[in-house]
Design a protein around this motif. Structure first.
Motif, PDB file in Angstrom:
ATOM      1  N   MET A 137       0.769  -1.079   0.012  1.00  0.00           N
ATOM      2  CA  MET A 137      -0.143   0.028  -0.127  1.00  0.00           C
ATOM      3  C   MET A 137       0.877   1.169   0.158  1.00  0.00           C
ATOM      4  SD  MET A 137      -2.880  -1.195   2.701  1.00  0.00           S
ATOM      5  CE  MET A 137      -3.855   0.383   2.549  1.00  0.00           C
ATOM      6  N   LYS A 138       0.709   1.994  -0.976  1.00  0.00           N
ATOM      7  CA  LYS A 138       1.280   3.479  -1.095  1.00  0.00           C
ATOM      8  C   LYS A 138       0.335   4.394  -1.907  1.00  0.00           C
ATOM      9  CE  LYS A 138       4.139   1.913  -4.730  1.00  0.00           C
ATOM     10  NZ  LYS A 138       5.407   0.983  -5.204  1.00  0.00           N
ATOM     11  N   PRO A 139       0.719   5.773  -1.943  1.00  0.00           N
ATOM     12  CA  PRO A 139      -0.091   6.610  -2.931  1.00  0.00           C
ATOM     13  C   PRO A 139      -0.035   5.962  -4.237  1.00  0.00           C
ATOM     14  CG  PRO A 139       1.170   7.790  -1.273  1.00  0.00           C
ATOM     15  CD  PRO A 139       1.216   6.489  -1.042  1.00  0.00           C
ATOM     16  N   GLY A 140      -0.926   5.887  -4.970  1.00  0.00           N
ATOM     17  CA  GLY A 140      -1.071   5.525  -6.383  1.00  0.00           C
ATOM     18  C   GLY A 140      -1.359   4.156  -6.608  1.00  0.00           C
ATOM     19  N   THR A 141      -1.484   3.444  -5.805  1.00  0.00           N
ATOM     20  CA  THR A 141      -1.678   1.995  -5.690  1.00  0.00           C
ATOM     21  C   THR A 141      -3.417   1.853  -5.901  1.00  0.00           C
ATOM     22  OG1 THR A 141       0.050   1.209  -4.575  1.00  0.00           O
ATOM     23  CG2 THR A 141      -1.831  -0.319  -4.700  1.00  0.00           C
ATOM     24  N   ARG A 142      -3.754   1.074  -6.933  1.00  0.00           N
ATOM     25  CA  ARG A 142      -5.312   0.783  -6.940  1.00  0.00           C
ATOM     26  C   ARG A 142      -5.771  -0.310  -6.028  1.00  0.00           C
ATOM     27  NH1 ARG A 142      -8.007   4.404 -10.088  1.00  0.00           N
ATOM     28  NH2 ARG A 142      -7.007   5.334 -11.482  1.00  0.00           N
ATOM     29  N   TRP A 143      -6.733   0.126  -5.435  1.00  0.00           N
ATOM     30  CA  TRP A 143      -7.470  -0.978  -4.815  1.00  0.00           C
ATOM     31  C   TRP A 143      -7.690  -2.346  -5.021  1.00  0.00           C
ATOM     32  CZ3 TRP A 143      -6.117  -1.266   0.110  1.00  0.00           C
ATOM     33  CH2 TRP A 143      -7.163  -1.883   1.109  1.00  0.00           C
ATOM     34  N   LEU A 144      -8.105  -2.272  -6.546  1.00  0.00           N
ATOM     35  CA  LEU A 144      -8.558  -3.385  -7.159  1.00  0.00           C
ATOM     36  C   LEU A 144      -7.259  -4.496  -7.212  1.00  0.00           C
ATOM     37  CD1 LEU A 144     -11.029  -2.404  -9.948  1.00  0.00           C
ATOM     38  CD2 LEU A 144     -11.436  -3.511  -7.673  1.00  0.00           C
ATOM     39  N   ASP A 145      -6.109  -3.850  -7.478  1.00  0.00           N
ATOM     40  CA  ASP A 145      -4.763  -4.651  -7.400  1.00  0.00           C
ATOM     41  C   ASP A 145      -4.539  -5.186  -6.140  1.00  0.00           C
ATOM     42  OD1 ASP A 145      -4.522  -3.718 -10.124  1.00  0.00           O
ATOM     43  OD2 ASP A 145      -3.135  -2.176  -9.702  1.00  0.00           O
ATOM     44  N   MET A 146      -4.909  -4.506  -4.945  1.00  0.00           N
ATOM     45  CA  MET A 146      -4.793  -4.966  -3.774  1.00  0.00           C
ATOM     46  C   MET A 146      -5.616  -6.124  -3.420  1.00  0.00           C
ATOM     47  SD  MET A 146      -2.180  -3.431  -2.364  1.00  0.00           S
ATOM     48  CE  MET A 146      -1.462  -3.661  -3.934  1.00  0.00           C
ATOM     49  N   GLN A 147      -7.010  -6.232  -4.140  1.00  0.00           N
ATOM     50  CA  GLN A 147      -7.861  -7.351  -3.902  1.00  0.00           C
ATOM     51  C   GLN A 147      -7.152  -8.535  -4.590  1.00  0.00           C
ATOM     52  OE1 GLN A 147     -10.808  -7.252  -2.272  1.00  0.00           O
ATOM     53  NE2 GLN A 147     -11.853  -9.076  -3.280  1.00  0.00           N
ATOM     54  N   THR A 148      -6.663  -8.450  -5.668  1.00  0.00           N
ATOM     55  CA  THR A 148      -5.812  -9.396  -6.541  1.00  0.00           C
ATOM     56  C   THR A 148      -4.691  -9.882  -5.570  1.00  0.00           C
ATOM     57  OG1 THR A 148      -6.639  -8.404  -8.673  1.00  0.00           O
ATOM     58  CG2 THR A 148      -4.856 -10.113  -8.762  1.00  0.00           C
ATOM     59  N   LEU A 149      -3.934  -9.095  -5.139  1.00  0.00           N
ATOM     60  CA  LEU A 149      -2.908  -9.333  -4.301  1.00  0.00           C
ATOM     61  C   LEU A 149      -3.288 -10.410  -2.994  1.00  0.00           C
ATOM     62  CD1 LEU A 149       0.066  -9.372  -3.580  1.00  0.00           C
ATOM     63  CD2 LEU A 149      -0.190  -7.139  -2.449  1.00  0.00           C
ATOM     64  N   ALA A 150      -4.292  -9.863  -2.432  1.00  0.00           N
ATOM     65  CA  ALA A 150      -4.794 -10.767  -1.367  1.00  0.00           C
ATOM     66  C   ALA A 150      -5.207 -12.131  -1.970  1.00  0.00           C
ATOM     67  CB  ALA A 150      -6.044 -10.238  -0.544  1.00  0.00           C
ATOM     68  N   TYR A 151      -5.826 -12.184  -2.869  1.00  0.00           N
ATOM     69  CA  TYR A 151      -6.323 -13.416  -3.500  1.00  0.00           C
ATOM     70  C   TYR A 151      -5.223 -14.198  -3.952  1.00  0.00           C
ATOM     71  CZ  TYR A 151     -11.299 -12.151  -4.317  1.00  0.00           C
ATOM     72  OH  TYR A 151     -12.380 -11.820  -4.232  1.00  0.00           O
ATOM     73  N   ARG A 152      -4.291 -13.834  -4.377  1.00  0.00           N
ATOM     74  CA  ARG A 152      -3.019 -14.438  -4.823  1.00  0.00           C
ATOM     75  C   ARG A 152      -2.167 -15.156  -3.551  1.00  0.00           C
ATOM     76  NH1 ARG A 152       0.238 -14.693  -8.924  1.00  0.00           N
ATOM     77  NH2 ARG A 152      -0.807 -13.344 -10.039  1.00  0.00           N
ATOM     78  N   GLU A 153      -2.078 -14.444  -2.398  1.00  0.00           N
ATOM     79  CA  GLU A 153      -1.333 -14.645  -1.178  1.00  0.00           C
ATOM     80  C   GLU A 153      -2.337 -15.921  -0.598  1.00  0.00           C
ATOM     81  OE1 GLU A 153       1.533 -14.084   0.306  1.00  0.00           O
ATOM     82  OE2 GLU A 153       1.638 -12.894  -1.516  1.00  0.00           O
ATOM     83  N   ILE A 154      -3.610 -15.748  -0.550  1.00  0.00           N
ATOM     84  CA  ILE A 154      -4.338 -16.905  -0.007  1.00  0.00           C
ATOM     85  C   ILE A 154      -4.292 -18.144  -0.854  1.00  0.00           C
ATOM     86  CG2 ILE A 154      -7.014 -17.453   0.136  1.00  0.00           C
ATOM     87  CD1 ILE A 154      -7.112 -14.488   1.279  1.00  0.00           C
ATOM     88  N   LEU A 155      -4.641 -17.946  -2.180  1.00  0.00           N
ATOM     89  CA  LEU A 155      -4.338 -19.081  -3.039  1.00  0.00           C
ATOM     90  C   LEU A 155      -3.063 -19.869  -2.999  1.00  0.00           C
ATOM     91  CD1 LEU A 155      -6.415 -17.940  -6.069  1.00  0.00           C
ATOM     92  CD2 LEU A 155      -7.233 -19.523  -4.391  1.00  0.00           C
ATOM     93  N   THR A 156      -1.938 -18.961  -3.002  1.00  0.00           N
ATOM     94  CA  THR A 156      -0.666 -19.814  -2.726  1.00  0.00           C
ATOM     95  C   THR A 156      -0.641 -20.362  -1.540  1.00  0.00           C
ATOM     96  OG1 THR A 156       0.262 -17.873  -3.906  1.00  0.00           O
ATOM     97  CG2 THR A 156       1.615 -19.029  -2.537  1.00  0.00           C
ATOM     98  N   HIS A 157      -1.303 -19.969  -0.422  1.00  0.00           N
ATOM     99  CA  HIS A 157      -0.776 -20.768   0.834  1.00  0.00           C
ATOM    100  C   HIS A 157      -1.859 -21.946   0.764  1.00  0.00           C
ATOM    101  CE1 HIS A 157       0.314 -21.153   4.932  1.00  0.00           C
ATOM    102  NE2 HIS A 157      -0.894 -21.577   5.491  1.00  0.00           N
ATOM    103  N   LEU A 158      -3.233 -21.839   0.225  1.00  0.00           N
ATOM    104  CA  LEU A 158      -4.085 -23.089   0.051  1.00  0.00           C
ATOM    105  C   LEU A 158      -3.228 -24.180  -0.946  1.00  0.00           C
ATOM    106  CD1 LEU A 158      -7.544 -21.276  -0.227  1.00  0.00           C
ATOM    107  CD2 LEU A 158      -6.419 -22.295   1.960  1.00  0.00           C
TER     108      LEU A 158
END
Length: 160
Positions: A17-38
């Motif tokens: 998270m930093k200025p300029g980061t799109r929140w939808l990209d953060m949703q995708t990052l969260a999905y990526r991390e969860i799926l990687t661990h699963l």
């Protein structure tokens, strides 16, 4: 397993998270991390990018990643202005409360979660559902049904 998947997502999102980061990209990052661990624990199988394209992340995190905080607990303003992409219709993404880029002094919650919701799993595990090929039905049905899930929440102020 679920707790660690969510903690990984929380930490990855907060680090990005930093200025300029799109929140939808953060949703995708969260999905990526969860799926990687699963995947590391054999709940899902296959290529993570293919899972993301098939919206497998929304099977486990059907909600948006967070919301603005302000004068109201769920502050408004997530979809305003000409630089804001329209609300997505994709599973999970349609529940995201903003598509705005983060800016200094914004206050937003970061709330990744990982759930085993029977109604969602029942549909995703149907042979005709394109997500089913990624799900380890035997392990999910034997060990993860009925346990609920985990959500962690931090409140974050965006700084320069």
């Amino acid at each position: 397993v679920l707790y660690q998947a969510v903690l990984n997502a929380l930490e990855a999102v907060e680090s990005a998270m930093k200025p300029g980061t799109r929140w939808l990209d953060m949703q995708t990052l969260a999905y990526r991390e969860i799926l990687t661990h699963l995947k590391e624990h054999d709940l899902v199988r296959g290529d993570i990018d293919e899972m993301l394209a098939a919206d497998v992340g929304a099977v486990f995190m059907p909600h948006g990643l967070g919301h603005f905080l302000g004068l109201d607990t769920h502050d408004v303003g997530g979809y305003n202005g000409s630089d804001t992409p329209a609300r997505s219709t994709r599973p999970g993404y349609r529940s995201v409360r903003t598509s705005r880029a983060l800016a200094p002094n914004m206050v937003i919650t970061v709330e990744p979660g990982c759930y085993m919701i029977d109604a969602i799993l029942d549909k995703a595990l149907l042979p005709e559902d394109p997500r089913s090929k990624f799900l380890n039905a035997e392990l999910i049905n034997a060990s993860y049904r009925g346990i609920g899930g985990v959500r962690l929440e931090d409140n974050v102020v965006i700084t320069e």
